[in-house]
Scaffold this motif. Sequence first.
Motif, PDB file in Angstrom:
ATOM      1  N   GLN A  66       0.850  -1.182   0.000  1.00 45.28           N
ATOM      2  CA  GLN A  66       0.000   0.000   0.000  1.00 45.28           C
ATOM      3  C   GLN A  66       0.892   1.240   0.000  1.00 45.28           C
ATOM      4  O   GLN A  66       1.747   1.390   0.868  1.00 45.28           O
ATOM      5  N   VAL A  67       0.710   2.086  -0.979  1.00 44.45           N
ATOM      6  CA  VAL A  67       1.475   3.334  -1.032  1.00 44.45           C
ATOM      7  C   VAL A  67       0.789   4.345  -0.122  1.00 44.45           C
ATOM      8  O   VAL A  67      -0.344   4.754  -0.362  1.00 44.45           O
ATOM      9  N   VAL A  68       1.468   4.740   0.940  1.00 40.92           N
ATOM     10  CA  VAL A  68       0.928   5.697   1.902  1.00 40.92           C
ATOM     11  C   VAL A  68       1.230   7.120   1.466  1.00 40.92           C
ATOM     12  O   VAL A  68       0.411   8.019   1.624  1.00 40.92           O
ATOM     13  N   LEU A  69       2.409   7.322   0.900  1.00 40.71           N
ATOM     14  CA  LEU A  69       2.804   8.653   0.438  1.00 40.71           C
ATOM     15  C   LEU A  69       3.867   8.498  -0.639  1.00 40.71           C
ATOM     16  O   LEU A  69       4.806   7.715  -0.486  1.00 40.71           O
ATOM     17  N   GLY A  70       3.729   9.239  -1.721  1.00 40.41           N
ATOM     18  CA  GLY A  70       4.698   9.190  -2.804  1.00 40.41           C
ATOM     19  C   GLY A  70       4.144   8.490  -4.032  1.00 40.41           C
ATOM     20  O   GLY A  70       3.033   7.975  -4.029  1.00 40.41           O
ATOM     21  N   ASP A  71       4.945   8.477  -5.068  1.00 44.45           N
ATOM     22  CA  ASP A  71       4.549   7.892  -6.345  1.00 44.45           C
ATOM     23  C   ASP A  71       5.677   6.993  -6.838  1.00 44.45           C
ATOM     24  O   ASP A  71       6.751   7.496  -7.224  1.00 44.45           O
ATOM     25  N   PRO A  72       5.490   5.665  -6.826  1.00 41.61           N
ATOM     26  CA  PRO A  72       6.560   4.765  -7.286  1.00 41.61           C
ATOM     27  C   PRO A  72       7.045   5.075  -8.696  1.00 41.61           C
ATOM     28  O   PRO A  72       8.218   4.857  -9.013  1.00 41.61           O
TER      29      PRO A  72
END
Length: 404
Positions: free
Chosen positions: A13-19
């Motif tokens: 789960q991406v909590v903050l940021g953009d892979p």
Amino acid sequence: MIPLPPDIALAQQVVLGDPARLTNRPAPVWDPARMALLADLSRTLLAMPAARALPDVVTFAYWARAAHLKALSREAAHPDPPRVGLGLVFHICPSNVPVNVAFSMAFGLLAGNTGVLRLPSADSPTITALVDGLAAVLARPEHAALAEALLLVRYARNDAVNAVWSARADGRVVWGGDATVQHMRGFPMPPRAREVSFPDRYSLCSLKAEAVLALDDAGLEALCGQLYADVYIMEQAACSSPQLIAWVGDAETVTQAQARLWPAFAAHVKGRHPLAPIRAMDKFVAACDSALAEDVRAVHRHGNTLYRVDLAGLRPEQESCRGYAGTLHEVVLDSLDALAPIVTDRYQTLTTFGHPRDDLARFVTAHGLRGIDRVVPVGQALDMGVIWDGYDIIGSLSRVIDIR
């Protein structure tokens, strides 16, 4: 961009940021843009009512103030040759001390790295406040470029995700117990990658009895406030929180000092640190268990706030003797030197009161101690520095470029 297999992307789960924007380009250490971001985060957190209610978040926010960061950069300055980050650093963040998410992120950024931080699986008010503050700061135009240098993710135990990020990392920072450190070492990293790990550690405090007795009332209250900060802000969950109080002096002087300090300390704590009923019950059960040991002479209770476990002497494996939420083990010693035989590489911080600096320097150098990486005054156990656990963290997470 650092490509991820589709199944790995779905598993976290991406909590903050953009892979998709993540980079592994290094930046210079103590980069002004990164220092500005952290200083802005400090101001933002201190302006958030929810964050100001959390002592650990406030501690980080004061640490990240612009003036403090500039002072740290001056102390750690490497005039030549230049230093830059390693690239991408993968952080395994601790669940028992959630504010270390912020410190780990800050160390990685200041060392010139992109950070991928695995957050604790369970959410907490501390993590929520930090993420909210960081999201607000990164949304500002002046910090937009640094969005590519941070990614905060959360996932359940998943060795496949650990393996993918480790294989792409130029550095890895592991906070956790011995088992976590050993487990993460099972995931290969690139040949030039580095790891900084923070396994289980044990910390203690030494009080010189005659110095406690010499205090006036204002000095005693100040000592209580300093000891409170060391013990209760993290409820003794931090590796630098004292577990053992080693009194130095003859038995009569120590008894008098204890009679003066502990009632004043219990009164200082009362009302400042409410204890949840389940925590109070767990603490009581643990104290009862401690009382069964043959070398425990008594367990002294000052209400639910403070328990003191009176030991007849030091144990060979004293580091296994731990408390939490205000449970302190106590022992009386003739001199500081009596601690030397028990100090192993698990010992991290020694907080002290009343001991001359020269005596402390002689103690840590004359005995060939394998442990004790920090010796600080009472009240500074939790003061995080760029030197921690014996590591120069900024130096460990950066590289030197030799220009001739």
